[in-house]
Structures are given as C-alpha cells and as structure tokens.
Design an enzyme around this catalytic site. Structure first.
Site, PDB file in Angstrom:
ATOM      1  CE  LYS A 108      -4.271  -2.030   1.549  1.00 51.78           C
ATOM      2  NZ  LYS A 108      -3.921  -3.458   1.735  1.00 51.78           N
TER       3      LYS A 108
HETATM    4  C1  LIG Z   1      -4.579  -4.500   1.215  1.00 52.76           C
HETATM    5  C2  LIG Z   1      -3.831  -5.758   1.137  1.00 52.76           C
HETATM    6  C3  LIG Z   1      -4.210  -6.786   0.239  1.00 52.76           C
HETATM    7  C4  LIG Z   1      -5.444  -6.682  -0.631  1.00 52.76           C
HETATM    8  O1  LIG Z   1      -5.327  -5.720  -1.651  1.00 52.76           O
HETATM    9  P1  LIG Z   1      -6.647  -5.219  -2.427  1.00 52.76           P
HETATM   10  O2  LIG Z   1      -6.180  -4.094  -3.287  1.00 52.76           O
HETATM   11  O3  LIG Z   1      -7.608  -4.769  -1.371  1.00 52.76           O
HETATM   12  O4  LIG Z   1      -7.175  -6.367  -3.213  1.00 52.76           O
HETATM   13  C5  LIG Z   1      -3.409  -7.911   0.183  1.00 52.76           C
HETATM   14  N1  LIG Z   1      -2.325  -8.060   0.969  1.00 52.76           N
HETATM   15  C6  LIG Z   1      -1.943  -7.104   1.844  1.00 52.76           C
HETATM   16  C7  LIG Z   1      -0.749  -7.346   2.691  1.00 52.76           C
HETATM   17  C8  LIG Z   1      -2.675  -5.922   1.954  1.00 52.76           C
HETATM   18  O5  LIG Z   1      -2.280  -4.983   2.822  1.00 52.76           O
END
Ligand SMILES: *Cc1c(COP(=O)(O)O)cnc(C)c1O
Length: 467
Positions: free
Chosen positions: A114
């Site tokens: 993220k």
């Molecule tokens: C947010 C997140 C996901 C999922 O991603 P999306 O974009 O919501 O599908 C997967 N793995 C981790 C570690 C995350 O923080």
C-alpha cells in the site's frame, strides 16, 4: 485532450484528475474511472526496458494527470515518493522456482504494497491542496495495512488532518504500533469497539452524512476507491513484466486480493498494451470473488477472521470498476445492479461472466493451506513469505496452465508484519523488522478508544480537528 474521469454509475459529473484526487466516491455512489485508457504500442513499451522504477512511473502516470499537474512537478513528486523505499530496485523480483517469481512490494516505510500508492497519494494531495490553499480531513478505516500507509504518506502534509479508525484489539500489534507511534498533531488514531465492517460503515456514512466538521473542511477518502491509488499500482506490473522479457513475452500475475484494487491495476496494465496472460485472483476464506467466478453470483456472506487480515472483506469495492467494463461501460446497467445488490446477492449476465472468466482465474486458499505454503517455501527456498503473499504463491501454483511462461506473485507484505502466522506454520525462523522499525515496541503509543457509535466518533472528530 487530457483524460477525464467518469462514474461507474453514470450519474455524476465528469472530473479532472485534480478533482478526482479530492473526490473519493462519486456523488451517485459510483467509483471514478478514466473515460479512456492511455495505450502504449509495443515499441513504446520496449523503449521502457531498463528504466529505473521512478522513471518508469513517470512515463506510465503522466497521461493520467495531464492537465492537472505539470510534468516537471509530477517528476519531482514521483522521485520523492520512491526515494523513501529501502530497496535500490524499489520493487525487486525474487525467483522461487522455474518461472516462478515473487515481486517484493514491501520495501516501503510501512512494509506493505500500500506504500506504493499512499506515499504518492500523500504527496499529490499536499501539492494540490497547497496550490488551492485548501484544508481537508482524511477519514479512513483499516484492518491493518491501509491505516499505517496512509498515516505515513500524509504525516508531513500541513493541510491535512488524518483520522484512521481501526477495530479495537483486532489488528496485529505490529500493525497497530505502526499507526499509533507516529508523532504528529494532525494524526488521529481511533480504536473502535467493533469489527472492521463497523469502522468501514462509519466512514461510508460520514461521506454521505450532513456535514459534521467545521466549515471549509471537506472529507477525502484514502481507501482504494480513490482513483489515484489504483493508478499508482499499474506501474509495478510494467516493471515486473519488462524485467522478465515483456513485451515480447507475456507474463502471468497472481495477486493476493481483498478489495480488488491491486489486481484491477493489473487489468488496466493489460488494457494499456502490456502483454499479460492470466491474472489470478488469490483469496482467503472470504472468497466473494472466487465464488463469483465459479458460480456467476456475487453475494455477501459473513466476515470471517483469517490469518491474512488485510484480505478479510465481505465485498470487493473495486469490483464495480470491472463490472462497468463487463457491461460495456453502461452506467445504467451498473446502477441497476448495485441497487439490486442491496439485497446481498446479484447474478451477472452470461456474457459478463464469460468475459470475466477469460480475463481472470481464481483460487481460494484456507488458513491451513496458507500455513502449509509458508512452511513449504521456507523448506524449499529458505524464503519467508507473509500469509498474504503465501496465498498468492499457492494460488499461482494451482492456477498455472503454462509452465513455460513466467508467473509473478505479488508479495504484498513483509513477513515481519505477521510473526504469529509464521510461527503457526511451524517455521522457527523469525523475520526481522527492518532497521527503521527495530525499536517499534519501545515507542510510546497514542490512540483513543471509542464506542461503536457514529455520533460519538463524529463529535470527537469535530472537536479535535487541528489544521
Ligand atoms: C490490502 C492488502 C491486500 C489486498 O489488496 P486489495 O487491493 O484490497 O485487493 C493484500 N495483501 C496485503 C498485505 C494488503 O495490505
């Protein structure tokens, strides 16, 4: 003509990039998407080979922001964003087996993918708000990773107050401390006595409610309904594919999926001309998307706690963006479907489903299988996967059809974020937190515990806004 942004439900005004950055949800309840996607010819993609991450990001993102941010300023914002990543390559590829790769997306400040989007989003917001001399309040809900990445991305923005709601005592200690130990008068952590869905509902309700903040303070969304987040994630699909022989050779991606934001960026990369064969949707037992691909029905079930909390969702908000394309970009069709979905279940048309199945494969991976996969990869490679990434590599393995083409799993979090899941897998090796976080457990924490009560949360916010 610069790209403009339209709502998936077809009843909201068309916006510029600058406006969409500050918008969040469209006024008709839909999500914003570009009115048309930039396209790169094969020769143009070939010319991107060998570019360092920040330069590639500039080439890919430029068309999306045209008309809102001058090129020279965009360049500086992107260079600053990716300079804070701890790995020289920003998103290094690691080989796990024959044509099996992992793209490590956890070298940003908060150790999850993220950061790729939220470090950029924070800088974009700061830039635009300074130019407009405007102040905003960010409100977001987190089951763990979004909150810390958003706080880290916005902590230095003097025009932003940021409120992050997390479910009290239901995020991992590392995740909580990554949010609550960040110092800054504009950072507000609210621990809500409820679950993630409760936090999410309060955020959603606050975006449509009567204004509850002091005058001239509008709310901005930082969850993946914000278009700028999706946009930033397109870049690493190009980066990985180029490193593995693209565009002359097609590659496959397996993506640990919750809200469908990350994998939707991969779908867009393909739409922009990048040869991608398969996109594998890897889910935990909260498998709304896997059930959709197998049954054609999109239906909400109860939330289940899993070892991969950042993928614990009941519906995948960004799926609406794909639905818009599956229904030939008809805002009316999506509007009707989403109305019907208030009942908790819809069935997609046969043509939409056949298109979806041509684009995506899917697999649901249980907690036991996740642990077994962490143990297997440790045994075979002495490589530690976090539980989210392990779901990805397991699904990659199960869904592989052509062993001669590279399969890249997105490693979405650093293993040190989820020590309990790794211990549960019977692996005695412990992942070390990177140097900038070694004293995380000694740092003082700051957060407020609040009841699961919207009025109280809004009162608290109105009383504590600082900027
Ligand atoms: C947010 C997140 C996901 C999922 O991603 P999306 O974009 O919501 O599908 C997967 N793995 C981790 C570690 C995350 O923080």
């Amino acid at each position: 003509m610069p790209i403009s942004y339209i709502s998936t439900r077809g009843r909201a005004p068309r916006l510029s990039f600058e406006e969409v950055l500050l918008a969040g949800l469209a006024s008709d309840g839909g999500l914003y998407v570009p009115d048309n996607l930039p396209h790169f010819e094969r020769d143009q993609i070939k010319a991107m080979r060998g570019l360092p991450y920040n330069e590639l990001a500039f080439v890919i993102l430029k068309p999306f922001v045209e008309g809102s941010i001058p090129e020279d300023d965009l360049k500086v914002l992107i260079d600053d964003t990716y300079a804070v990543f701890r790995h020289e390559a920003v998103a290094p590829l690691v080989q796990l087996g024959h044509n099996q790769w992992v793209l490590e997306l956890f070298h940003g400040p908060t150790l999850a993918f993220k950061d790729f989007a939220l470090q950029l989003l924070g800088r974009l917001l700061d830039y635009v708000l300074q130019k407009r001399d405007q102040k905003v309040v960010i409100m977001g809900a987190t089951s763990g990773d979004t909150g810390s990445a958003a706080i880290e991305g916005c902590r230095r923005c003097s025009n932003i107050d940021i409120y992050i709601l997390h479910p009290h005592e239901r995020v991992s200690e590392v995740q909580r401390r990554q949010m609550t130990t960040v110092v800054g008068g504009n950072i507000h952590n609210l621990a809500i006595k409820g679950n993630f869905d409760d936090c999410q509902s309060m955020v959603k309700a606050s975006f449509v409610a009567e204004p509850f903040l002091p005058e001239n303070r509008s709310l901005v969304a930082v969850n993946s309904i914000n278009w700028a987040r999706i946009m930033a994630q397109i870049v690493y699909y190009f980066y990985a594919a180029l490193a593995l022989g693209g565009p002359d050779r097609a590659v496959n991606f397996s993506v640990p999926t919750g809200n469908f934001g990350d994998i939707f960026a991969g779908y867009l990369a393909r739409g922009m001309g990048l040869p991608i064969d398969r996109l594998v949707i890897a889910t935990n037992k909260n498998d709304v998307l896997h059930r959709l691909l197998t049954t054609g029905k999109y239906s909400r079930l109860q939330l289940e706690q899993s070892l991969s909390p950042s993928m614990d969702i009941t519906v995948s908000s960004n799926f609406e963006r794909l639905m818009f394309d599956l229904y030939d970009r008809s805002g009316d069709a999506v509007f009707d479907l989403m109305q019907q979905f208030q009942s908790g279940e819809i069935e997609l048309s046969a043509s939409a489903m056949s298109e979806a199945r041509a684009l995506f494969a899917s697999q649901c991976v249980s907690d036991d299988e996740t642990c077994a996969e962490i143990a297997r990869v440790w045994r075979d490679n002495e490589y530690l996967l976090d539980p989210h990434s392990a779901i990805g590599t397991r699904a990659a393995w199960d869904c592989r059809v052509d062993a001669s083409s590279p399969m890249v799993t997105l490693a979405t979090a650093h293993p040190a974020k989820f020590p309990d899941a790794i211990a549960n897998s019977g692996v005695s090796e412990k992942a070390k937190l990177p140097a900038h976080l070694v004293d995380l457990f000694e740092r003082p924490e700051r957060f407020c515990v609040l009841d699961n009560d919207l009025a109280k949360v809004q009162q608290h916010m109105a009383a504590t806004v600082s900027v």
